[in-house]
Enzyme design. Structure first.
Site, PDB file in Angstrom:
ATOM      1  CD  GLU A 186       9.195 -18.072  27.335  1.00  0.00           C
ATOM      2  OE1 GLU A 186       8.551 -17.058  27.026  1.00  0.00           O
ATOM      3  OE2 GLU A 186      10.432 -18.064  27.559  1.00  0.00           O
ATOM      4  CG  HIS A 235      12.839 -17.535  23.586  1.00  0.00           C
ATOM      5  ND1 HIS A 235      12.619 -16.168  23.503  1.00  0.00           N
ATOM      6  CD2 HIS A 235      12.668 -17.858  24.891  1.00  0.00           C
ATOM      7  CE1 HIS A 235      12.316 -15.712  24.711  1.00  0.00           C
ATOM      8  NE2 HIS A 235      12.355 -16.713  25.574  1.00  0.00           N
ATOM      9  CG  HIS A 249      15.827 -14.601  28.359  1.00  0.00           C
ATOM     10  ND1 HIS A 249      15.748 -15.435  29.436  1.00  0.00           N
ATOM     11  CD2 HIS A 249      14.694 -14.801  27.621  1.00  0.00           C
ATOM     12  CE1 HIS A 249      14.608 -16.145  29.367  1.00  0.00           C
ATOM     13  NE2 HIS A 249      13.962 -15.782  28.278  1.00  0.00           N
ATOM     14  CG  HIS A 299      10.626 -12.474  27.554  1.00  0.00           C
ATOM     15  ND1 HIS A 299       9.467 -13.208  27.467  1.00  0.00           N
ATOM     16  CD2 HIS A 299      11.621 -13.387  27.619  1.00  0.00           C
ATOM     17  CE1 HIS A 299       9.749 -14.506  27.503  1.00  0.00           C
ATOM     18  NE2 HIS A 299      11.049 -14.633  27.588  1.00  0.00           N
TER      19      HIS A 299
HETATM   20 MN    MN Z   1      11.963 -16.543  27.676  1.00  0.00          MN
END
Ligand code: MN
Length: 243
Positions: free
Chosen positions: A79, A98, A100, A170
């Site tokens: 990603e 980024h 979760h 996500h």
């Molecule tokens: Mn991810």
């Protein structure tokens, strides 16, 4: 990290610390990542090779270009395009997380928007944190991962000029003007989400007004260094304690 322009070693050291702090604070686990632009206006950024954030060392950080690629043969994160496309669109952004982180997820899958409820999170959009809906860009059978420049671009568009965007089912993405700022924002996004969820179980929360959010962001956000310094000491101590 100092306020002068950091050297490569300074930047790598700070980014390694950011990886470890975000694990310690429950924002990253075996997954998620944090990156930093190599210099103001640079078209390159540092991001670890494909590795759990708690295991990242300075030599694991690869120089990526804005196409998401690097000249290093080691395996990158799937990603990485999240970071590349935000840097491409946001010259003000010097660092990206980024994650979760779990408490924010409910706000990406329900019709209750994530909003600032505590003064530590005035950087959140006062009315509604945007939610990126990947099916609008990848169809209804995607793995929900941002695995191409095109998906990264659509996520960066959803983020707009803001600090945080949620990714439905996500996680989320956080942008900042420094590593220190993005770490602070990622930690307090999770804290605000947890408190907002608790408040919602009691009744209707009273959110910060747009004026309060802006004022709190300016005064509290300017004190991010206090948190950064103590978090750096904690992760350095734990590194030394590890036999
Ligand atoms: Mn991810």
């Amino acid at each position: 990290m100092t306020d002068r322009h950091p050297t490569d070693a300074d930047l790598r050291g700070a980014l390694v610390a950011a990886n470890h702090i975000l694990v310690r604070e429950g924002v990253l686990d075996a997954f998620g990542h944090v990156s930093a632009r190599t210099a103001p206006d640079a078209d390159t950024f540092l991001l670890s090779r494909n590795l759990a954030p708690g295991s990242v060392t300075p030599s694991d950080l690869l120089v990526h270009r804005l196409d998401g690629e690097s000249d290093d043969p080691r395996r990158p994160y799937l990603e990485r395009f999240i970071h590349a496309e935000i840097y491409r669109r946001r010259p003000d952004v010097m660092a990206v997380v980024h994650s979760h982180s779990p408490s924010v997820i409910p706000f990406g899958v329900s019709d209750t928007p994530l909003r600032p409820v505590v003064h530590m999170a005035g950087f959140l959009a006062a009315e509604r944190t945007p939610v990126y809906e990947i099916s609008e860009h990848a169809g209804d059978a995607s793995d929900l991962l941002i695995t191409s420049p095109e998906l990264g671009a659509s996520l960066a568009t959803a983020l707009g000029s803001g600090a945080v965007a949620l990714m439905r089912g996500h996680g989320s993405v956080t942008a900042g003007a420094s590593i220190m700022e993005v770490v602070y924002r990622a930690v307090y996004t999770e804290v605000n989400a947890r408190i907002q969820l608790q408040a919602l179980t009691l009744g209707t929360p009273r959110y910060l007004s747009p004026g309060e959010a802006k004022a709190a962001d300016q005064s509290v956000g300017a004190q991010a260094r206090r948190a950064w310094d103590v978090w750096c000491r904690q992760v350095a101590q734990e590194r030394n304690d590890t036999p």
